[in-house]
Scaffold this active site. Structure first.
Site, PDB file in Angstrom:
ATOM      1  N   PHE A  85      -3.620   4.572   1.922  1.00 52.57           N
ATOM      2  CA  PHE A  85      -3.824   5.255   3.192  1.00 52.57           C
ATOM      3  C   PHE A  85      -5.015   6.208   3.134  1.00 52.57           C
ATOM      4  O   PHE A  85      -5.785   6.311   4.080  1.00 52.57           O
ATOM      5  CB  PHE A  85      -2.539   5.997   3.571  1.00 52.57           C
ATOM      6  CG  PHE A  85      -2.575   6.629   4.928  1.00 52.57           C
ATOM      7  CD1 PHE A  85      -2.444   5.867   6.074  1.00 52.57           C
ATOM      8  CD2 PHE A  85      -2.743   7.999   5.055  1.00 52.57           C
ATOM      9  CE1 PHE A  85      -2.471   6.455   7.332  1.00 52.57           C
ATOM     10  CE2 PHE A  85      -2.770   8.597   6.301  1.00 52.57           C
ATOM     11  CZ  PHE A  85      -2.636   7.816   7.451  1.00 52.57           C
ATOM     12  N   SER A 143       0.851  -1.185   0.000  1.00 45.78           N
ATOM     13  CA  SER A 143       0.000   0.000   0.000  1.00 45.78           C
ATOM     14  C   SER A 143       0.883   1.230   0.000  1.00 45.78           C
ATOM     15  O   SER A 143       2.072   1.161   0.288  1.00 45.78           O
ATOM     16  CB  SER A 143      -0.937   0.009   1.215  1.00 45.78           C
ATOM     17  OG  SER A 143      -0.211   0.191   2.412  1.00 45.78           O
ATOM     18  N   CYS A 144       0.262   2.362  -0.336  1.00 47.32           N
ATOM     19  CA  CYS A 144       0.950   3.652  -0.311  1.00 47.32           C
ATOM     20  C   CYS A 144      -0.100   4.693   0.046  1.00 47.32           C
ATOM     21  O   CYS A 144      -1.014   4.403   0.809  1.00 47.32           O
ATOM     22  CB  CYS A 144       1.630   3.927  -1.657  1.00 47.32           C
ATOM     23  SG  CYS A 144       0.516   3.981  -3.066  1.00 47.32           S
ATOM     24  N   LEU A 145      -0.013   5.877  -0.505  1.00 50.03           N
ATOM     25  CA  LEU A 145      -0.999   6.909  -0.214  1.00 50.03           C
ATOM     26  C   LEU A 145      -2.296   6.667  -0.984  1.00 50.03           C
ATOM     27  O   LEU A 145      -3.378   6.673  -0.407  1.00 50.03           O
ATOM     28  CB  LEU A 145      -0.443   8.299  -0.541  1.00 50.03           C
ATOM     29  CG  LEU A 145      -1.385   9.471  -0.263  1.00 50.03           C
ATOM     30  CD1 LEU A 145      -1.683   9.584   1.236  1.00 50.03           C
ATOM     31  CD2 LEU A 145      -0.786  10.774  -0.787  1.00 50.03           C
TER      32      LEU A 145
END
Length: 159
Positions: free
Chosen positions: A147, A118-120
């Site tokens: 996120f 995952s990331c932003l």
């Protein structure tokens, strides 16, 4: 160029190599059908929903957040995830298992272990998926909402 820049350069080279038509099954093996065998081809990157990630976190999945450390420090993280910035990922996934555990306080995943990135908001996690697949990891997925989506459902974990 500093050490961090070289990590990013190696990661970019791995992505370029991966974009040449790789294809792996998310759940390899006989009888894998339907959603369980979603293809992880360059053009069809499956993205987990919030609820799918929540359910997966109840199992033995390694969740890697590929945002930068300052983003984790400033905004928090999804609970039970570890942070390996995208620019370090290719090198981290090739580390000696002892070094990996020492640096990230987590057991190094094998190439057949389930891993979620995952990331932003999904862009970097899609790249991470490509890197991991190019290195031979066969059970990788991404939380495409990242996120930004997680915090719509529940608060982040703060340091």
């Amino acid at each position: 160029m500093g050490a961090g820049a070289w990590g990013w350069w190696r990661a970019a080279r791995a992505l370029r190599a991966a974009s040449g038509g790789w294809c792996r099954a998310a759940a390899p093996g006989p009888g894998a059908v339907g959603a369980a065998s979603r293809s992880l081809c360059a053009g069809e990157v499956p993205g987990l929903s919030y609820q799918e990630l929540k359910d997966l976190k109840k199992t033995n999945v390694l969740h890697i957040d590929v945002r930068e450390r300052w983003e984790i420090d400033r905004f928090g993280k999804i609970p039970a995830s570890i942070n390996i910035p995208l620019g370090e990922l290719v090198e981290a996934l090739q580390m000696d298992p002892t070094e990996f555990k020492k640096q990230y306080s987590q057991k190094m995943p094998s190439k057949s272990d389930p891993v979620v990135f995952s990331c932003l908001a999904g862009t970097r996690s899609k790249q991470a998926l490509g890197f991991a697949t190019s290195l031979g990891f066969s059970r990788v997925q991404q939380y495409a909402g990242g996120f930004e989506d997680w915090v719509k459902h529940e608060p982040p974990e703060k340091k």
